[in-house]
Write an enzyme that holds these catalytic residues in place. Structure first.
Site, mmCIF file in Angstrom:
data_model
loop_
_atom_site.group_PDB
_atom_site.id
_atom_site.type_symbol
_atom_site.label_atom_id
_atom_site.label_comp_id
_atom_site.label_asym_id
_atom_site.label_seq_id
_atom_site.Cartn_x
_atom_site.Cartn_y
_atom_site.Cartn_z
ATOM 1 N N ASN A 1 -8.628 9.485 -11.662
ATOM 2 C CA ASN A 1 -8.768 7.813 -11.436
ATOM 3 C C ASN A 1 -9.298 8.149 -9.501
ATOM 4 O O ASN A 1 -9.031 8.238 -8.843
ATOM 5 C CB ASN A 1 -7.350 7.555 -11.305
ATOM 6 C CG ASN A 1 -7.674 5.877 -10.101
ATOM 7 O OD1 ASN A 1 -8.695 5.655 -9.677
ATOM 8 N ND2 ASN A 1 -6.275 5.344 -10.329
ATOM 9 N N ARG B 1 -10.758 6.800 -15.485
ATOM 10 C CA ARG B 1 -10.976 5.323 -14.474
ATOM 11 C C ARG B 1 -12.516 5.294 -14.403
ATOM 12 O O ARG B 1 -13.683 5.866 -13.950
ATOM 13 C CB ARG B 1 -10.051 5.104 -13.270
ATOM 14 C CG ARG B 1 -9.935 3.783 -13.453
ATOM 15 C CD ARG B 1 -10.096 3.932 -11.467
ATOM 16 N NE ARG B 1 -10.574 2.395 -10.929
ATOM 17 C CZ ARG B 1 -10.889 2.453 -9.691
ATOM 18 N NH1 ARG B 1 -10.551 3.424 -8.698
ATOM 19 N NH2 ARG B 1 -10.709 1.031 -9.000
ATOM 20 N N HIS C 1 -10.224 -3.565 -10.786
ATOM 21 C CA HIS C 1 -9.004 -3.309 -11.170
ATOM 22 C C HIS C 1 -7.740 -3.533 -12.147
ATOM 23 O O HIS C 1 -6.687 -3.992 -11.224
ATOM 24 C CB HIS C 1 -8.350 -3.936 -8.935
ATOM 25 C CG HIS C 1 -8.895 -2.749 -7.677
ATOM 26 N ND1 HIS C 1 -9.369 -3.749 -6.928
ATOM 27 C CD2 HIS C 1 -9.572 -1.947 -7.787
ATOM 28 C CE1 HIS C 1 -9.841 -3.122 -5.857
ATOM 29 N NE2 HIS C 1 -9.774 -2.013 -6.362
ATOM 30 N N LEU D 1 -4.212 -3.794 -3.001
ATOM 31 C CA LEU D 1 -4.285 -3.959 -1.622
ATOM 32 C C LEU D 1 -4.231 -2.301 -1.025
ATOM 33 O O LEU D 1 -3.439 -1.435 -1.334
ATOM 34 C CB LEU D 1 -3.321 -3.921 -0.286
ATOM 35 C CG LEU D 1 -3.586 -6.003 -0.478
ATOM 36 C CD1 LEU D 1 -2.624 -6.482 0.452
ATOM 37 C CD2 LEU D 1 -4.614 -7.070 -0.702
ATOM 38 N N GLY D 2 -5.883 -1.534 -1.283
ATOM 39 C CA GLY D 2 -5.817 -0.533 -1.165
ATOM 40 C C GLY D 2 -7.273 0.086 0.114
ATOM 41 O O GLY D 2 -7.759 -1.103 0.863
ATOM 42 N N ARG E 1 -15.986 -3.607 2.826
ATOM 43 C CA ARG E 1 -16.785 -3.604 2.426
ATOM 44 C C ARG E 1 -16.937 -4.954 2.567
ATOM 45 O O ARG E 1 -15.022 -5.784 2.944
ATOM 46 C CB ARG E 1 -16.450 -3.998 0.359
ATOM 47 C CG ARG E 1 -17.293 -3.098 -0.403
ATOM 48 C CD ARG E 1 -16.657 -2.924 -1.315
ATOM 49 N NE ARG E 1 -15.754 -1.709 -1.505
ATOM 50 C CZ ARG E 1 -14.974 -1.581 -2.429
ATOM 51 N NH1 ARG E 1 -15.207 -2.286 -3.671
ATOM 52 N NH2 ARG E 1 -13.695 -0.334 -2.700
ATOM 53 N N ARG F 1 -4.802 2.214 8.281
ATOM 54 C CA ARG F 1 -3.201 3.244 8.970
ATOM 55 C C ARG F 1 -3.726 3.470 10.008
ATOM 56 O O ARG F 1 -3.159 3.237 11.213
ATOM 57 C CB ARG F 1 -2.860 4.391 8.743
ATOM 58 C CG ARG F 1 -2.114 4.415 7.286
ATOM 59 C CD ARG F 1 -1.635 5.914 6.939
ATOM 60 N NE ARG F 1 -3.227 6.561 6.336
ATOM 61 C CZ ARG F 1 -3.055 7.396 5.541
ATOM 62 N NH1 ARG F 1 -2.269 7.655 4.922
ATOM 63 N NH2 ARG F 1 -4.446 7.694 4.688
ATOM 64 N N GLY G 1 -1.986 1.649 -2.711
ATOM 65 C CA GLY G 1 -2.073 2.288 -1.177
ATOM 66 C C GLY G 1 -1.111 1.421 0.064
ATOM 67 O O GLY G 1 -0.602 1.568 0.630
ATOM 68 N N ASN H 1 2.129 0.066 1.338
ATOM 69 C CA ASN H 1 3.334 0.889 2.123
ATOM 70 C C ASN H 1 3.533 -0.056 3.511
ATOM 71 O O ASN H 1 3.961 1.276 4.672
ATOM 72 C CB ASN H 1 1.765 2.006 2.486
ATOM 73 C CG ASN H 1 2.483 2.597 1.390
ATOM 74 O OD1 ASN H 1 3.578 3.946 0.978
ATOM 75 N ND2 ASN H 1 1.828 3.242 0.739
ATOM 76 N N GLU I 1 -2.275 4.015 -12.782
ATOM 77 C CA GLU I 1 -3.174 3.455 -13.352
ATOM 78 C C GLU I 1 -3.128 4.521 -13.824
ATOM 79 O O GLU I 1 -3.892 4.559 -14.546
ATOM 80 C CB GLU I 1 -4.507 3.336 -11.984
ATOM 81 C CG GLU I 1 -4.374 1.975 -11.706
ATOM 82 C CD GLU I 1 -5.565 2.170 -10.910
ATOM 83 O OE1 GLU I 1 -6.502 1.442 -10.342
ATOM 84 O OE2 GLU I 1 -5.791 2.779 -9.626
#
Length: 394
Positions: A7, A90, A178, A205-206, A237, A280, A326, A330, A380
């Site tokens: 993936n 993927r 997605h 949301l990643g 983006r 993060r 991700g 988290n 996924e």
């Protein structure tokens, strides 16, 4: 049957080796922050857990590292490549050509290549993974699962752009992305709701971000469009932007079209706003009072809330919203900021539940809330394995 799942995201490669049909995960891991000198390589089995920070300059380098780990004499889980029966890939953009999972041959690869321009951060890496897997696992069947396939149910009223019909006939339309993730988590949510009909908003949301309106298990609208660059603010983006800005950049500021494309896809979003693409790092800086990072977080979640409101309208109500991927899984802060001041829609968050870590579906709404707020870890890789297994056994 051992199925290896690859993936490839815009800056990561997630992988799992799964025994089907038992769905037993033999090993899994992740290469993230690809393209940097402090990339992270993770690999785990029942007996081994490895985490290493190193330079991974490209997706190809990451894939070769993963293959080395699988075949390693002491850490590996296979003795030779013939133990892999299927490699499931993927692929982000399938265009109109692919509405379902496909066995990969030269024709399929050529069609994927022809779609590179529509998903420049993804399709080239997806194809690179396919070609490398063909070299490393020559006896395995190669299978492509397309992110766009789940969104083929989007109706014309949401799929078409308000431009002359000839462009729709030339494949200019909303495709959606997605889809593998949105399909997996929405099915988990429907199972959890245990009701005949459902109105769900799924928020992925990643590094890439998207939101989907899902009615009775089918995608009916989606934030990304012709390419995976529209909608929510992402790692690098811009998401939604006035197209007149593109003409201003070219005609007044002297940018080339190639430079504008590079700007909006690789230098904008959270990276453009803060200098960081990893949430993060942005959250850590915001906690120390960095004003640009604080504003970027506010802009990011404001955009998500706008879409929730729009999709609540077209669904005529909401049974559940899902946070996944991700960041969605988290970042308690992002979930809190998104759900704040949405009481009118029946969305109220339980702070203690929201700050709970879980590797499985978790309800984080208040007990008396009208709308379920669900944190659902996406998988996924398992979804790709299931689809690949069904295809080769058809």
């Amino acid at each position: 049957m051992n199925i290896l799942i690859l993936n490839s995201g815009s800056s990561s490669i997630k992988y799992q080796l799964i025994s089907m049909p038992t769905e037993l995960v033999i090993c899994e891991g992740l290469a993230e922050r690809i393209g940097s000198d402090n990339a992270l390589l993770k690999y785990s089995t029942n007996a081994t857990k490895l985490e290493e920070e190193l330079a991974i300059p490209s997706h190809k380098a990451g894939l070769l590292k993963i293959a080395d780990l699988l075949l390693d004499p002491s850490l590996g889980v296979i003795k030779n490549t013939e133990e892999i029966s299927v490699v499931g890939h993927r692929v982000v953009h399938g265009g109109k050509a692919f509405s379902d999972t496909s066995l990969i041959d030269a024709s399929v690869k050529e069609k994927i290549k022809n779609l590179h321009a529509l998903a420049p951060l993804h399709n080239p890496h997806n194809l690179e993974g396919i070609e490398l897997a063909e070299e490393i696992f020559p006896n395995a069947k190669q299978v492509a699962v397309f992110d766009t396939a789940f969104h083929h149910s989007i109706p014309a009223v949401a799929k078409k752009y308000a431009i002359p019909e000839e462009f729709y006939e030339n494949k200019v339309q909303v495709y959606g992305f997605h889809g593998t993730s949105h399909k997996y988590v929405s099915e988990k949510a429907i199972e959890h709701l245990n009701q005949k009909t459902s109105k769900i908003i799924s928020i992925h949301l990643g590094n890439g971000c998207s939101i989907t309106a899902i009615k009775d298990g089918k995608s009916i609208d989606h934030s990304m469009g012709f390419a995976p660059s529209n909608g929510l603010i992402m790692g690098s983006r811009s998401g939604d932007i006035d197209h007149a800005i593109i003409f201003y950049l070219v005609e007044t500021l002297g940018y080339s079209l190639e430079e504008v494309n590079e700007l909006l896809i690789k230098k904008s979003g959270m990276l453009g706003l803060t200098g960081f693409s990893d949430l993060r790092d942005i959250q850590a800086a915001a906690e120390k009072g960095d004003k640009s990072c604080i504003l970027a977080l506010q802009m990011n979640t404001y955009r998500i809330k706008k879409y929730i409101g729009a999709y609540a309208a077209i669904l005529n109500g909401i049974d559940a919203i899902i946070f996944t991927a991700g960041i969605g899984e988290n970042s308690a802060l992002i979930r809190e900021m998104v759900c704040t001041d949405l009481e009118y829609l029946g969305i109220t968050l339980d702070a203690d539940k929201n700050n709970t870590r879980s590797k499985s579906l978790l309800e984080i709404n208040k007990t008396d809330a009208k709308v379920k707020v669900l944190m659902i870890p996406t998988n996924e890789e398992l979804e790709i394995a299931k689809q690949a297994y069904r295809l080769v056994h058809a």
